[in-house]
Design a protein around this motif. Structure first.
Motif, PDB file in Angstrom:
ATOM      1  N   ASP A  86     -15.033   9.637 -63.302  1.00 24.97           N
ATOM      2  CA  ASP A  86     -15.516  10.738 -64.135  1.00 24.97           C
ATOM      3  C   ASP A  86     -15.676  12.063 -63.389  1.00 24.97           C
ATOM      4  OD1 ASP A  86     -15.589   8.875 -66.111  1.00 24.97           O
ATOM      5  OD2 ASP A  86     -17.767   8.830 -66.352  1.00 24.97           O
ATOM      6  N   GLY A  87     -15.511  12.050 -62.073  1.00 25.10           N
ATOM      7  CA  GLY A  87     -15.724  13.265 -61.299  1.00 25.10           C
ATOM      8  C   GLY A  87     -14.439  14.026 -61.002  1.00 25.10           C
ATOM      9  N   GLU A  88     -14.614  15.231 -60.480  1.00 25.46           N
ATOM     10  CA  GLU A  88     -13.498  16.052 -60.015  1.00 25.46           C
ATOM     11  C   GLU A  88     -13.731  16.382 -58.541  1.00 25.46           C
ATOM     12  OE1 GLU A  88     -12.880  19.473 -62.411  1.00 25.46           O
ATOM     13  OE2 GLU A  88     -12.792  18.364 -64.299  1.00 25.46           O
ATOM     14  N   ASP A  89     -12.629  16.514 -57.818  1.00 30.37           N
ATOM     15  CA  ASP A  89     -12.707  16.821 -56.382  1.00 30.37           C
ATOM     16  C   ASP A  89     -13.655  15.850 -55.684  1.00 30.37           C
ATOM     17  OD1 ASP A  89     -11.052  19.052 -56.835  1.00 30.37           O
ATOM     18  OD2 ASP A  89     -12.789  20.308 -57.305  1.00 30.37           O
ATOM     19  N   GLY A 100     -18.523  15.637 -54.882  1.00 31.94           N
ATOM     20  CA  GLY A 100     -17.613  15.931 -55.984  1.00 31.94           C
ATOM     21  C   GLY A 100     -18.285  16.829 -57.001  1.00 31.94           C
ATOM     22  N   ARG A 101     -17.721  16.876 -58.195  1.00 34.84           N
ATOM     23  CA  ARG A 101     -18.289  17.668 -59.292  1.00 34.84           C
ATOM     24  C   ARG A 101     -18.279  16.821 -60.558  1.00 34.84           C
ATOM     25  NH1 ARG A 101     -15.836  21.485 -61.384  1.00 34.84           N
ATOM     26  NH2 ARG A 101     -13.755  21.227 -60.487  1.00 34.84           N
ATOM     27  N   TRP A 102     -19.382  16.845 -61.263  1.00 37.44           N
ATOM     28  CA  TRP A 102     -19.495  16.087 -62.499  1.00 37.44           C
ATOM     29  C   TRP A 102     -20.084  16.973 -63.589  1.00 37.44           C
ATOM     30  CZ3 TRP A 102     -20.469  14.291 -57.696  1.00 37.44           C
ATOM     31  CH2 TRP A 102     -19.741  13.161 -57.279  1.00 37.44           C
ATOM     32  N   GLU A 103     -19.511  16.895 -64.773  1.00 40.15           N
ATOM     33  CA  GLU A 103     -20.069  17.596 -65.932  1.00 40.15           C
ATOM     34  C   GLU A 103     -20.461  16.549 -66.959  1.00 40.15           C
ATOM     35  OE1 GLU A 103     -18.833  20.745 -69.450  1.00 40.15           O
ATOM     36  OE2 GLU A 103     -17.946  20.976 -67.459  1.00 40.15           O
ATOM     37  N   SER A 104     -21.729  16.545 -67.317  1.00 35.02           N
ATOM     38  CA  SER A 104     -22.255  15.555 -68.242  1.00 35.02           C
ATOM     39  C   SER A 104     -21.796  15.846 -69.669  1.00 35.02           C
ATOM     40  CB  SER A 104     -23.781  15.557 -68.181  1.00 35.02           C
ATOM     41  OG  SER A 104     -24.333  14.752 -69.204  1.00 35.02           O
ATOM     42  N   VAL A 105     -21.108  14.878 -70.287  1.00 35.22           N
ATOM     43  CA  VAL A 105     -20.623  15.070 -71.660  1.00 35.22           C
ATOM     44  C   VAL A 105     -21.774  15.128 -72.659  1.00 35.22           C
ATOM     45  CG1 VAL A 105     -18.351  14.047 -71.291  1.00 35.22           C
ATOM     46  CG2 VAL A 105     -20.292  12.569 -71.877  1.00 35.22           C
TER      47      VAL A 105
END
Length: 219
Positions: A86-89, A100-105
């Protein structure tokens, strides 16, 4: 001597017997694999197939009755799997997720530290217990708690996960309204696959959320 018509009758009987035998090979109690979420009409059909029942008792419940997170490698587990998915980078140390980077849906909040991210069970463990999982053994409950095949595990903000708790869609919905359709579809997919029950209020809330999806798709 067997006549030609008698031979045809025998062949017909043999084919019918074989067909019956093949059909009998499917265990009647084995749940069907749920289609991926986002099926629209499939979701409505699955919702209609769910058993409506009052929420069961919490007697005997403990999170330890749903063993998680399972190991997926040296020092790594299902939590790392979902963080990476679910993360980016995403940055790894071995197979451990360390950045990394995570955006909560659920609420659109962002995080750069994996310790600030929770792994949410779409259908919470306590809700599953009240919906029929109390009758499972711990091995099956572990399969449910670590299910990476169905839309059951998501990396979300800690605040949204803790706000949700063990509530169903009649009691809690994501702050991000644009995610409601996906949320309802995923909830139904998980409950349908695992043959868990829904309360009447829960089913009504899910119906309303899915109706909103249809309205949106027709506008």
């Amino acid at each position: 001597m067997r006549t030609r018509s008698g031979s045809r009758a025998a062949v017909t009987a043999l084919v019918a017997a074989l067909a019956l035998g093949v059909a009998g090979c499917v265990p009647p109690d084995e749940p069907e694999a749920a289609p991926s979420s986002g099926g629209g009409g499939n979701t409505a059909q699955q919702l209609g197939e769910l058993t409506v029942a009052e929420a069961g008792s919490m007697k005997g419940y403990s999170r330890s009755r749903f063993p998680h997170w399972r190991n997926t490698g040296k020092n790594c587990d299902v939590r790392d799997t979902i963080l990476q998915r679910d993360g980016e980078d995403v940055k790894l140390s071995g197979c451990n997720v360390v950045g990394g980077r995570w955006e909560s849906v659920y609420d659109g909040r962002s995080a750069a530290d994996p310790s600030d991210v929770d792994i949410d069970h779409m259908v919470p463990l306590a809700n599953a217990w009240r919906s029929g999982a109390d009758e499972w053994d711990d091995a099956k409950r572990g399969d449910f708690a670590n299910d990476t095949t169905r839309p059951q595990l998501f990396a979300v903000s800690a605040s949204s996960n803790r706000s949700k708790g063990d509530q169903d869609p009649s009691q809690w919905k994501p702050a991000n309204r644009s995610y409601w359709c996906q949320y309802a579809e995923d909830w139904v997919a998980v409950k349908h696959y695992w043959r868990l029950t829904v309360t009447s209020a829960e089913k009504s809330a899910l119906t309303d959320m899915l109706e909103g999806c249809r309205v949106g798709s027709n506008s």
